[in-house]
Motif scaffolding. Sequence first.
Motif, PDB file in Angstrom:
ATOM      1  N   HIS A   1      11.000 -26.637 -17.945  1.00  0.00           N
ATOM      2  CA  HIS A   1      10.153 -26.288 -18.694  1.00  0.00           C
ATOM      3  C   HIS A   1       9.698 -24.764 -18.271  1.00  0.00           C
ATOM      4  O   HIS A   1      10.258 -24.511 -17.025  1.00  0.00           O
ATOM      5  CB  HIS A   1       8.915 -27.215 -19.108  1.00  0.00           C
ATOM      6  CG  HIS A   1       7.908 -27.473 -17.765  1.00  0.00           C
ATOM      7  ND1 HIS A   1       8.330 -27.969 -16.774  1.00  0.00           N
ATOM      8  CD2 HIS A   1       6.537 -27.478 -17.936  1.00  0.00           C
ATOM      9  CE1 HIS A   1       7.309 -28.093 -16.118  1.00  0.00           C
ATOM     10  NE2 HIS A   1       6.350 -27.717 -16.697  1.00  0.00           N
ATOM     11  N   HIS A  46       6.615 -23.646 -17.628  1.00  0.00           N
ATOM     12  CA  HIS A  46       5.013 -23.458 -16.925  1.00  0.00           C
ATOM     13  C   HIS A  46       5.256 -22.640 -15.683  1.00  0.00           C
ATOM     14  O   HIS A  46       6.330 -22.515 -15.031  1.00  0.00           O
ATOM     15  CB  HIS A  46       4.399 -24.922 -16.471  1.00  0.00           C
ATOM     16  CG  HIS A  46       3.985 -25.614 -17.930  1.00  0.00           C
ATOM     17  ND1 HIS A  46       3.757 -26.752 -17.883  1.00  0.00           N
ATOM     18  CD2 HIS A  46       3.548 -25.156 -19.156  1.00  0.00           C
ATOM     19  CE1 HIS A  46       2.996 -27.239 -19.041  1.00  0.00           C
ATOM     20  NE2 HIS A  46       3.120 -26.272 -19.770  1.00  0.00           N
ATOM     21  N   HIS A 102       6.875 -23.360 -12.517  1.00  0.00           N
ATOM     22  CA  HIS A 102       8.229 -23.815 -12.263  1.00  0.00           C
ATOM     23  C   HIS A 102       9.148 -22.530 -12.667  1.00  0.00           C
ATOM     24  O   HIS A 102      10.390 -22.526 -12.588  1.00  0.00           O
ATOM     25  CB  HIS A 102       8.616 -24.906 -13.424  1.00  0.00           C
ATOM     26  CG  HIS A 102       7.983 -26.112 -13.211  1.00  0.00           C
ATOM     27  ND1 HIS A 102       8.495 -27.198 -12.439  1.00  0.00           N
ATOM     28  CD2 HIS A 102       6.653 -26.425 -13.458  1.00  0.00           C
ATOM     29  CE1 HIS A 102       7.629 -28.296 -12.131  1.00  0.00           C
ATOM     30  NE2 HIS A 102       6.520 -27.473 -12.713  1.00  0.00           N
ATOM     31  N   HIS A 125       4.802 -33.714 -21.923  1.00  0.00           N
ATOM     32  CA  HIS A 125       3.933 -33.173 -20.773  1.00  0.00           C
ATOM     33  C   HIS A 125       3.029 -32.569 -21.742  1.00  0.00           C
ATOM     34  O   HIS A 125       3.142 -31.184 -22.042  1.00  0.00           O
ATOM     35  CB  HIS A 125       4.906 -32.451 -20.046  1.00  0.00           C
ATOM     36  CG  HIS A 125       4.175 -31.602 -19.066  1.00  0.00           C
ATOM     37  ND1 HIS A 125       3.232 -32.057 -18.292  1.00  0.00           N
ATOM     38  CD2 HIS A 125       4.455 -30.208 -18.638  1.00  0.00           C
ATOM     39  CE1 HIS A 125       2.582 -31.092 -17.243  1.00  0.00           C
ATOM     40  NE2 HIS A 125       3.519 -29.923 -17.472  1.00  0.00           N
ATOM     41  N   ASP A 136       6.894 -33.362 -14.107  1.00  0.00           N
ATOM     42  CA  ASP A 136       5.910 -33.159 -15.246  1.00  0.00           C
ATOM     43  C   ASP A 136       6.015 -33.981 -16.393  1.00  0.00           C
ATOM     44  O   ASP A 136       5.768 -33.554 -17.692  1.00  0.00           O
ATOM     45  CB  ASP A 136       6.015 -31.779 -15.569  1.00  0.00           C
ATOM     46  CG  ASP A 136       5.889 -30.632 -14.332  1.00  0.00           C
ATOM     47  OD1 ASP A 136       6.363 -30.760 -13.189  1.00  0.00           O
ATOM     48  OD2 ASP A 136       4.731 -29.682 -14.419  1.00  0.00           O
TER      49      ASP A 136
HETATM   50 ZN   LIG Z   1       4.432 -28.399 -16.327  1.00  0.00          ZN
END
Ligand SMILES: [Zn+2]
Length: 256
Positions: A75, A77, A80, A154, A172
Amino acid sequence: MVELTFLGTGTSNGIPVIGCACAVCRSADPRDRRGRTSAVVRFDGHTVLIDAATELRLQALAVGLDRVDAVLFTHAHADHTGGFDDLRRFNELAAAHLPVYAGADTAAMLRDRFAYAFEDLFPFYGGKPDLTLHEVDGPFELFGQGVVPIPVTHGRATVLGFRFGDLAYVTDAKTIPESSMELLRALDVLVLNALRERQHPTHLSLSEAVTVIDQLRPREAYLVHLSHELGHEQATALLPVNARVAYDGLTVSTLR
Ligand SMILES: [Zn+2]
Ligand SMILES: [Zn+2]
Ligand SMILES: [Zn+2]
């Protein structure tokens, strides 16, 4: 055989947390020092990076990572993707484009946030990541290895876990839909996130992660994405015999 090295195993703050004097942040145990969660998976001589965590450069240097053949994003975020720009070094090392795989939402966010890497393409010379972005909408093949995306929830985001043969990597997650639980049966190695003992709205707590492990019964489970509320030894003592707390630099592998 599939082999996985944990590059980072901490939550979005990393551990130690800036300005925190708690016991875990001051711990002398090197396993309590955690960069943001990411990993490399190796099979048949190929190396696949999962996420480009904030400390990607330091993580790569710490484990001697000198090649990446593809990148999978769970993902978008910040923890990451914060090492995104360092992907260009793997272009230089391979003198090639780097294939990148992500779900459609994540791919759109990567294109938006890192527009400089995707716009005004110019012949490769190393100034920015040179990526070929593939949108994942089901199982796909990577260098002859089947990869099964595992959607998990998430908060408002859908995160993709990934299964490579008998090894699966899920980070996550707060909830794992039944259809995804079915994709995680009969595993040799399950990597799963566990934030802390207290509940959290968008991450599995330690006891919630243990419940998932008990339902799936992998041969071995490894927990990642820990906060500074969980020391390595303290968390280990709370786990069933088939579960361990991962730490930065640890390598695990499937039996076959
Ligand atoms: Zn996350
Ligand atoms: Zn702390
Ligand atoms: Zn995260």
